[in-house]
Structures are given as structure tokens and as C-alpha cells.
Design a protein around this motif. Structure first.
Motif, PDB file in Angstrom:
ATOM      1  N   SER A 284       0.820  -1.220   0.000  1.00 20.04           N
ATOM      2  CA  SER A 284       0.000   0.000   0.000  1.00 20.04           C
ATOM      3  C   SER A 284       0.853   1.269   0.000  1.00 20.04           C
ATOM      4  O   SER A 284       0.375   2.329  -0.386  1.00 20.04           O
TER       5      SER A 284
ATOM      6  N   THR B 233      -3.642  -7.040  -0.716  1.00 20.09           N
ATOM      7  CA  THR B 233      -3.497  -5.583  -0.798  1.00 20.09           C
ATOM      8  C   THR B 233      -3.306  -5.122  -2.251  1.00 20.09           C
ATOM      9  O   THR B 233      -3.745  -4.033  -2.609  1.00 20.09           O
TER      10      THR B 233
ATOM     11  N   SER C 212      -5.704   0.068  -1.241  1.00 16.48           N
ATOM     12  CA  SER C 212      -5.615   1.172  -0.293  1.00 16.48           C
ATOM     13  C   SER C 212      -5.236   0.636   1.086  1.00 16.48           C
ATOM     14  O   SER C 212      -5.682  -0.443   1.490  1.00 16.48           O
ATOM     15  N   ALA C 213      -4.405   1.383   1.793  1.00 13.09           N
ATOM     16  CA  ALA C 213      -3.961   0.953   3.119  1.00 13.09           C
ATOM     17  C   ALA C 213      -5.157   0.875   4.075  1.00 13.09           C
ATOM     18  O   ALA C 213      -5.324  -0.089   4.818  1.00 13.09           O
TER      19      ALA C 213
END
Lengths: 255, 321
Positions: free
Chosen positions: A84, A170, A175-176
Motif C-alpha cells: 500500500s 493488498t 488502499s492501506a
């Protein structure tokens, strides 16, 4: 220097030059070992209070790995961050402009990050086992006992694989925030609930972390529908699926 | 050289880039102009293989971008100022890009000095100003000493000194024989930098011409005249067959505008009718205005087109700057 080696070196630089990724790996080690030691010490002191059945199936190896339940979250965080980091910042465009063959970028990143996670996982596993046994006093076991070395190596493998699973997923989620929001609650709570509630137990046993952690146990308490290696294979299938999905998404979508 | 052939990008029903065909040649600065949302960035991303075209193709040095070995040594791009991890130092950011393309480590220090970031190479970009971020992006574009440079809005966020520096840098790179493709939504900025212009509006090619040719064709010229006796002046002009319209804009109060250069005709007419003139001069409309007129027409045409065939050519474009 060959092309592949250049890309691997570049990915290694990316990982080692961001503090967060280094810290998550360090905390995976510290949390797993410290929590394992604590629980081992507590059980050693309270061994006499255990029921007869609990004493018969007492698994000192498995007990010393009790910290993996929390430590694996740091490994998952590492896996999420490695990927991410590219997306939260637009860095992915610079990375793909430098390495436009997407499979190459993905393979290099996964190879470097997984190798690192496996190395840290192995150190963590041996440290957790050895220090855990130290805390267990008279109830300890050692690497020479049947199945113990397998469990210790397997736990190291588990820690690396859970990070790789997080990386694959991921690449899909990108997105984190989304990755943390989905994966941390899942592995912290939901998976355990599914695997322990009678209604969903049969399915829950086949979740990646539940199946993979079978390898940590030396003594079969009868709660598993499969053996340690089959468990690890089930986990490997999950990991392969996550990585394949990540590769598919990266290839297809605009960066 | 960059070649675009029928390059098209659709997002669902919206067409961001429509059958764009043009060639961007070496040795000159090619300005890529269009209002915000015209498809400039999308086009540039497709050249770099970041976005997949719906149809058509983009070639750099005759090959698709993904086929280039060590692409950073062929094409350098500034896509957005913040294509950088905020926690990785400027030096390490450039180092990991350099390593992937076999660019020597010492080159990292060189480009940092070149863009004026030599002092802050060991700092993390999260503390950088917009201008410093832009300079770091330019440093990464120059890293591989590429023959082709692509800059998306390079002067965004730069101070006047920085803008001046970018302008000179672009001119120098083109003078060295490189292909320089630079986008902007500011015509006035391009007028000072570009030799050649490619103008798009709503993803469509509006002009592909030299800067001089663009001015010739699109910068409207007019004659402005004002008199304290405005009504008599208007009558005189009408009777002489000269069409005049009330001038608009700041400082225009009461003045009249005529198409083209009519200073001689109006001057002689005023003398003949004994009219007092306070102003009589020939103006060339600014390039900015010419550019806006060109793109606005395209927008309106597109909007009508979209309404007619119900394809919905997208919302009206915003204009900034």
C-alpha cells in the motif's frame, strides 16, 4: 547486473528505507516472543490448576507460540504496508514507469518482502520456542522430541506466508485503509469466531490462518480435521489465490 | 519521438481521449494545451503504459513503452508532484528508481544538485513544499538522462524563480536535441516556452501547429476607437460601412471595437467628419484569449453533439487559471 537482480535490488531499497515497514517486522518478533514467554510462564505457575484432560493434552510447543495470535497482525501489517506504500502516495506510477512489465514489479516486490518476512518469521519462531520453553520449567520440551522441530519450522513458515497473503490481497484492495480495515479485524477476531462457533466451525477450520496454524501444534487434541502438512497446504492454496488475484488486478487496471 | 495513433480512452460512457493522432518530434518543446479535464494527463499516462488505451496506440521511439529496456534511460516523466512516498528520503526515492534501471548511484546526487535539492537529499519529502516536490519529480525525470521528456504541468506550485528555471530547463533540453512534451492549462506560460503546440479539448485534437502558426490563425486582431462624441462616431462608422461593436472588458468604457486593422480607415473618417478621437489603436488579442476561444468552441460543440446523439459527452469542463 541482470535485469531481474536490478529490480530486486530496487525493491529491497524501497523496503529498507521506510521506517514503518522495518518497525512492523521488529514488532512481529517482539510481540510474538514476549507474549509467548508470558503465557508460558503463567501456565507453568498454574499447571496444577489445569484439569486432568488439559494436563494430558498439554502441548508446550504450541503454548510457546501463543504470541503468534498477536504477532501475526504485525506481519500482516508489514505485508499491507509494503504494497500500500505504493498506492497511498502515487509512487506506483513512478514504480511502473521504471518497471513497466507489471508481473515483474509484482514478482520482485513479493520475492523480496516474503524472503524478509520468512527470515524474520524463522527467527521469531525459534526465539519464541526457546524462550518459551525456558519459562515452562519442568513442563518444557525440546527440539529433539518428535514433531517439535517440524512445528518450529512450520511456525516460521506460517509467519512468512501470512505476510505474503496480506500482500496479495493488498494488490487487489490497493488502499492501506481498506486493507487494514478488512484484514486486521478478520484475522484478529472474525476468523477465530468462525472457527470456534459450532455453526461455522467446519468452514472456519479451512480459513487460511486456522489451517496454517495447525502446524504449530505437536499434540493432536482431536480438534483438527486434518494434519499439520495438509493444514499448511490449505494455507498455501489461499496464499496462491490471493497472489493470483493481486496479479490479475494489477495487470488489468490502470495505475 | 512520440507517436500517437488513434489513441482513445473511454471510462464507461465518458470519453476522456478521442482518436488522438499526432507526432511529437525531437529538438523542440511541444506544448500540450487544453483546459483542466481535457484529457492531457490521461494521454500522458497512456504514453507511459500506466493507463491502457481503449483503442489506438502510443509509441515511444517506435515501440510501446512496456517494450523498452530500462525505460527511464529513454523516457523521463514528471507526472504528478507527489508520486513519492513521504517517509522515504529524496535520495533513497531516486536511488530505488535508479537501481531498477541500472543507473549508477552517483547520478542520484547529480540530479539532486541539478534541481537545487542537493541540500535536502537526506530529508523526507513529507516536509517539502509543493515547489520542492515538483523539483524532486523533475529530478526523477532527468535521472536516466533520457532522450524524451514528458512533463505534466511542471510549473504548478513553483515560485517565479522556479518557473523561470523550468522554462530555461525545457528550452535547454530541447536545444540538446531531446523530445520535450510539456502540458499546461496556461497558454501564457506555453507562449514563452513552446515551439510547437498540440491543443486538445474534451479529448479531441483541436490544433497541431507551430506556435507562430497558432498565433497567426487564432489570435483575433481588432481596432479600438473611442471618442467623447460616441453617437456621431457610431453614425459615421455605420455610414462608411464599418461594423463596430461596443468594447467590453476593463478600461473599455464607451469605446468601440472593429474587426481587424482599421486604424487608417477610421482615422481618415474621423478627420473628414471633424470628430475628436481619444483613442485609436490596433490590438492583437492575447494568446490566452485565443486559446480560450478555441477550446470554448470545442466544448460547446461537444455539448451539442452529446445532447443530440444522447451519448452524453460529459460535463462541461472547468477552467482554472
Amino acid at each position: 547486473m541482470s535485469h531481474a537482480r536490478r529490480v530486486l535490488l530496487s525493491e529491497w531499497t524501497k523496503i529498507r528505507t521506510v521506517r514503518a515497514t522495518v518497525w512492523t517486522l521488529a514488532s512481529a518478533l517482539v510481540v510474538t516472543v514476549a507474549l509467548g514467554m508470558l503465557i508460558s510462564a503463567l501456565l507453568n505457575n498454574g499447571f496444577d490448576d489445569l484439569s486432568r484432560e488439559e494436563r494430558l493434552t498439554f502441548d508446550p510447543t504450541f503454548i510457546s507460540f501463543a504470541g503468534t495470535s498477536l504477532g501475526q497482525l504485525a506481519m500482516i501489517a508489514f505485508g499491507i504496508l509494503v504494497v500500500s506504500n505504493e498506492y497511498g502516495t502515487g509512487m506506483i506510477r513512478a514504480s511502473l514507469a521504471a518497471v513497466p512489465v507489471r508481473g515483474e514489479l509484482l514478482a520482485a516486490k513479493l520475492a523480496v518482502a516474503t524472503a524478509l518476512a520468512l527470515a524474520v518469521g524463522m527467527v521469531t519462531s525459534f526465539a519464541a520456542f526457546l524462550l518459551g520453553q525456558l519459562m515452562l520449567g519442568d513442563h518444557r520440551t525440546d527440539l529433539g522430541q518428535p514433531g517439535v522441530l517440524r512445528a518450529v519450522l512450520g511456525t516460521g513458515l506460517y509467519m512468512g506466508l501470512i505476510a505474503l497473503f496480506a500482500m496479495g490481497l493488498t494488490w487487489v484492495l490497493r488502499s492501506a485503509l481498506l486493507s487494514f480495515g478488512v484484514q486486521i479485524p478478520f484475522f484478529f477476531m472474525i476468523s477465530n469466531i468462525l472457527a470456534n462457533v459450532p455453526a461455522t466451525e467446519k468452514v472456519g477450520d479451512y480459513l487460511p490462518d486456522q489451517a496454517g496454524s495447525r502446524v504449530m501444534a505437536v499434540i493432536d487434541d482431536g480438534g483438527w480435521p486434518y494434519g499439520p502438512w495438509v493444514g499448511l497446504l490449505i494455507m498455501l492454496a489461499w496464499v496462491a489465490a490471493a497472489v493470483a488475484a493481486g496479479w490479475f488486478v494489477l495487470r488489468r487496471r490502470d495505475a | 519521438m512520440i507517436e500517437l495513433a488513434g489513441l482513445t480512452k473511454r471510462y464507461g460512457l465518458k470519453t476522456a481521449v478521442r482518436e488522438l493522432t499526432c507526432v511529437i518530434r525531437p529538438g523542440q518543446v511541444t506544448g500540450f494545451l487544453g483546459p483542466n479535464g481535457a484529457g492531457k494527463s490521461t494521454t500522458m499516462r497512456m504514453i507511459l503504459g500506466l493507463d491502457h488505451p481503449t483503442a489506438g496506440r502510443a509509441l515511444v521511439e517506435g515501440r510501446p513503452y512496456a517494450r523498452l529496456t530500462d525505460p527511464l534511460t529513454v523516457v523521463g516523466a514528471l507526472l504528478e508532484a507527489r508520486a513519492v512516498h513521504p517517509g522515504r528520503t529524496a535520495f533513497h526515492h531516486l536511488l530505488c528508481l535508479a537501481q531498477s534501471n541500472g543507473i549508477p548511484r552517483r547520478r542520484v546526487g547529480q540530479v539532486l544538485d541539478l534541481v537545487g535539492l542537493g541540500e535536502v537529499g537526506a530529508k523526507r519529502p513529507k516536509g517539502f513544499s509543493l515547489g520542492m516536490g515538483q523539483r524532486l519529480g523533475i529530478a526523477s525525470a532527468l535521472l536516466g538522462d533520457p532522450r524524451i521528456l514528458i512533463f505534466d504541468e511542471p510549473v504548478n506550485g513553483l515560485d517565479p524563480e522556479g518557473i523561470h528555471w523550468v522554462r530555461n530547463l525545457l528550452r535547454r533540453l530541447a536545444a540538446e536535441g531531446r523530445t520535450v512534451f510539456v502540458s499546461s492549462h496556461l497558454m501564457s506560460e506555453m507562449a514563452l516556452t513552446a515551439d510547437h503546440l498540440i491543443v486538445i479539448g474534451q479529448g479531441q485534437l483541436l490544433a497541431d501547429t507551430s506556435m507562430a502558426g497558432f498565433i497567426e490563425e487564432n489570435a483575433r486582431s481588432y481596432t479600438r476607437v473611442s471618442s467623447p462624441d460616441r453617437e456621431r462616431l457610431l453614425d459615421a462608422l455605420n455610414s462608411a460601412g464599418l461594423a463596430a461593436t461596443p468594447a467590453s472588458g476593463p478600461g473599455a468604457d464607451g469605446a468601440l471595437d472593429l474587426e481587424g486593422d482599421q486604424t487608417v480607415a477610421v482615422g481618415e473618417l474621423a478627420a473628414e467628419r471633424r470628430l475628436v478621437l481619444h483613442e485609436l489603436c490596433h490590438h492583437r488579442a492575447s494568446l490566452e484569449e485565443a486559446f480560450m476561444r478555441l477550446t470554448r468552441q470545442a466544448v460547446e460543440y461537444q455539448a451539442r453533439d452529446g445532447a443530440e446523439d444522447r451519448r452524453g459527452a460529459g460535463s462541461r469542463q472547468g477552467w482554472e487559471g
